[in-house]
Design a protein around this motif. Sequence first.
Motif, PDB file in Angstrom:
ATOM      1  N   VAL A 121       0.855  -1.183   0.000  1.00 24.92           N
ATOM      2  CA  VAL A 121       0.000   0.000   0.000  1.00 24.92           C
ATOM      3  C   VAL A 121       0.892   1.234   0.000  1.00 24.92           C
ATOM      4  O   VAL A 121       1.289   1.720   1.034  1.00 24.92           O
ATOM      5  CB  VAL A 121      -0.937   0.009   1.232  1.00 24.92           C
ATOM      6  N   THR A 143      -8.140  -3.622  19.507  1.00 21.89           N
ATOM      7  CA  THR A 143      -9.473  -3.513  18.903  1.00 21.89           C
ATOM      8  C   THR A 143     -10.230  -4.834  19.069  1.00 21.89           C
ATOM      9  O   THR A 143     -11.407  -4.834  19.398  1.00 21.89           O
ATOM     10  CB  THR A 143      -9.395  -3.136  17.419  1.00 21.89           C
ATOM     11  N   PRO A 148     -11.625   2.023  20.276  1.00 23.10           N
ATOM     12  CA  PRO A 148     -11.094   1.531  18.996  1.00 23.10           C
ATOM     13  C   PRO A 148     -10.979   2.625  17.938  1.00 23.10           C
ATOM     14  O   PRO A 148     -10.039   2.602  17.141  1.00 23.10           O
ATOM     15  CB  PRO A 148     -12.089   0.452  18.569  1.00 23.10           C
ATOM     16  N   LEU A 149     -11.895   3.601  17.956  1.00 21.24           N
ATOM     17  CA  LEU A 149     -11.781   4.689  16.978  1.00 21.24           C
ATOM     18  C   LEU A 149     -10.517   5.487  17.217  1.00 21.24           C
ATOM     19  O   LEU A 149      -9.819   5.858  16.268  1.00 21.24           O
ATOM     20  CB  LEU A 149     -12.994   5.606  17.058  1.00 21.24           C
ATOM     21  N   TYR A 157      -7.655   3.606  15.983  1.00 23.40           N
ATOM     22  CA  TYR A 157      -7.663   3.630  14.512  1.00 23.40           C
ATOM     23  C   TYR A 157      -7.122   4.947  13.968  1.00 23.40           C
ATOM     24  O   TYR A 157      -6.250   4.964  13.103  1.00 23.40           O
ATOM     25  CB  TYR A 157      -9.090   3.388  14.018  1.00 23.40           C
ATOM     26  N   PHE A 158      -7.631   6.062  14.508  1.00 22.98           N
ATOM     27  CA  PHE A 158      -7.212   7.346  13.945  1.00 22.98           C
ATOM     28  C   PHE A 158      -5.765   7.674  14.280  1.00 22.98           C
ATOM     29  O   PHE A 158      -5.071   8.292  13.496  1.00 22.98           O
ATOM     30  CB  PHE A 158      -8.149   8.473  14.397  1.00 22.98           C
ATOM     31  N   ARG A 185      -1.674   4.331   9.297  1.00 22.95           N
ATOM     32  CA  ARG A 185      -1.140   3.347   8.360  1.00 22.95           C
ATOM     33  C   ARG A 185      -0.781   2.016   9.013  1.00 22.95           C
ATOM     34  O   ARG A 185      -0.848   0.978   8.386  1.00 22.95           O
ATOM     35  CB  ARG A 185       0.092   3.905   7.656  1.00 22.95           C
ATOM     36  N   PHE A 219      -2.380   0.514  11.339  1.00 21.88           N
ATOM     37  CA  PHE A 219      -3.610  -0.257  11.425  1.00 21.88           C
ATOM     38  C   PHE A 219      -3.884  -0.946  10.092  1.00 21.88           C
ATOM     39  O   PHE A 219      -4.152  -2.139  10.030  1.00 21.88           O
ATOM     40  CB  PHE A 219      -4.770   0.679  11.786  1.00 21.88           C
ATOM     41  N   VAL A 220      -3.769  -0.167   9.021  1.00 26.34           N
ATOM     42  CA  VAL A 220      -3.987  -0.716   7.683  1.00 26.34           C
ATOM     43  C   VAL A 220      -3.017  -1.860   7.432  1.00 26.34           C
ATOM     44  O   VAL A 220      -3.387  -2.931   6.966  1.00 26.34           O
ATOM     45  CB  VAL A 220      -3.807   0.385   6.621  1.00 26.34           C
ATOM     46  N   ILE A 239      -4.039  -5.029   9.487  1.00 24.31           N
ATOM     47  CA  ILE A 239      -5.125  -5.862   8.995  1.00 24.31           C
ATOM     48  C   ILE A 239      -4.795  -6.447   7.634  1.00 24.31           C
ATOM     49  O   ILE A 239      -5.156  -7.571   7.349  1.00 24.31           O
ATOM     50  CB  ILE A 239      -6.484  -5.138   8.980  1.00 24.31           C
ATOM     51  N   ALA A 241      -4.709 -10.302   7.351  1.00 26.86           N
ATOM     52  CA  ALA A 241      -5.736 -10.856   6.478  1.00 26.86           C
ATOM     53  C   ALA A 241      -5.129 -11.651   5.333  1.00 26.86           C
ATOM     54  O   ALA A 241      -5.511 -12.785   5.083  1.00 26.86           O
ATOM     55  CB  ALA A 241      -6.591  -9.726   5.927  1.00 26.86           C
ATOM     56  N   VAL A 242      -4.153 -11.063   4.669  1.00 25.04           N
ATOM     57  CA  VAL A 242      -3.636 -11.715   3.471  1.00 25.04           C
ATOM     58  C   VAL A 242      -2.954 -13.030   3.815  1.00 25.04           C
ATOM     59  O   VAL A 242      -3.117 -14.028   3.133  1.00 25.04           O
ATOM     60  CB  VAL A 242      -2.665 -10.772   2.728  1.00 25.04           C
TER      61      VAL A 242
END
Lengths: 297, 303
Positions: free
Chosen positions: A5, A224, A275-276, A279-280, A284, A286-287, A290, A294-295
């Motif tokens: 990403v 989270t 969790p918000l 997240y904020f 990056r 966090f992204v 996951i 995930a992958v």
Amino acid sequence: MTAAVTTPRGARPKNPFAPRNIMLYGALIIFSIYYLLPLYVMLVTSLKDMAEIRVGNIFSPPVEITFQPWVKAWSEACTGINCDGLSRGFGNSVRILIPSLILSVSVAALTGYVLACWRFRGSEVFFGILLLGAFIPYQVLLYPLVIILREMGLFGSLWGLVLVHTVFAMPINVLLFRNYFVALPEELFKAARVDGAGFWGIFFRIVIPMSLPIFVVSGIIQVTGIWNDFLFGVVYTRPENYPMTVQLNNIVNSVQGVKEYNVNMAATMLTGLVPLAVYFFSGRLFVRGIAAGAVKG
Amino acid sequence: MSSARRVRDGARPPIRLLRNLSSKIAAIPMVLVGLGVFVGGTLWTVLHSFTDSRLLPRLNWVGLDQYERLWSTRRWLVSIENLAVYGIVSLVLTMCLGFFLAALLDRKIRYEDTFRTIFLYPFALSFIVTGLVWQWILNPEFGIQAIIRGLGFQNFNFDPLYNPDLVIIGLLIAGLWQGTGLIMVIMLAGLRGIDEDIWKATRVDGIPIWKTYIIVIIPMMKPVFVTALVLVTSGIVKLYDLVVAMTAGGPGIASEVPAKYVYDTLFTRQNLGQGFAASTMMLVTVAIILIPWAYMQFREKRQ
């Protein structure tokens, strides 16, 4: 693939008002409205009083801002006979979160280290079994864990729930740590062993200091996941130990009394804030967490 | 330093089991969790699904009785049907929407980070929070229905949470809101992994962008789609919190799901054997989805 990403490359589009761009940004904005709407509705509802909610519509901003619903949700809302608000659930969730976080991340890191650097005969087999565990529906394991915890004398206590969180966090987090440690340069380990460092010396003095990012990623997943858990909280703790999500659901979906939608929405926002915030602030990472989880998972 | 080495040499006894001892000690949690909880727990549940356990587990064999009873219980059949409908629709829509959003973000736009943050933030929230917010928005007295009626369309009806035929749509709206961001991020990672030269080549050939996506990009992203597929499906089987928060299975039993059937049977109706049979069926469902995928992965690795 995990770290792919990146920012877009190449020149920016030239004419900002070309029909293609209008369609592109139009679509993005319409979807943004769908995603932002619930947050907006939650916020404005929680700032109105009930009289205003009854006459107005849910999208209109509050005419008179009141923080009373937030105060009530935090310290007065009732679940069953207890009327001390969500603060109790918040306290429980914090007391569940901190030990679960520390225990699950350290166990996963240590296991990942074994699997990456100190393999023994059979270690890969156990790892495979652990990964398969990620796909077993929780419902299959709910009752066996009740029995295990009861035998250990932990059923209903906060520590029982901490253990359950640690168990179910293992597959994904071990995978994360193992994959990260495998990629560390092997020469470092060889040099350390020549210098006399053993299993624990290498772990604490070389591996951990080099692996801060993966600890953060794993920590984000855990914070989270543990904070948002509902099922384990409801199964493995007694009502006085219920985490915030369970208490929130009991407050909002209780059948007795007049429905106070503004208090409900304030309570919902309060539960979502942790969790918000994670997240904020983590952005990056966090992204990355996951996407990596995930992958590979 | 020399003493440390001596200790290390000393820690290599002739017995194989004791070699590399610290590592084996550190692996104890993994072994306990893997064998004790995952394998042991699964076997225990499957085994007890063939018994007539009610309040307490006991080994009084009744063969397939629990399964026969399960498959003749209307609530279970409704649960399975709901899960199938929710599963298929949510799978298709999550994949399409996730890919579409990722493709939009990949068009070299401004404020990409802002849009991505907006699409992904619901994923940080719990299903309980998600369910409660959408329950409020879909509330027929105050929510979307009331607003559209207020605009003059007096006959407008949209109260999915109180209508047994529409309740799955209500769940879908909330579920998609929470989960599409994750798939978008995965698809975006896949799109960023595609070589810029492929875009240049298709541009030179004059192929329109939408066609490039369909005939070139999507086939190239097959592994990403498979991963997303497995991820979404294993999430769907777990569907529980959202239903509890949004509808509690209602109206009537119109939005019951298997995970909720298991929980209620085990812990509120205390019919253990029946609950174990239902959870074993959930395990079988996951296995049916996963085994072909695992087989595919295995074959790809060997080639």
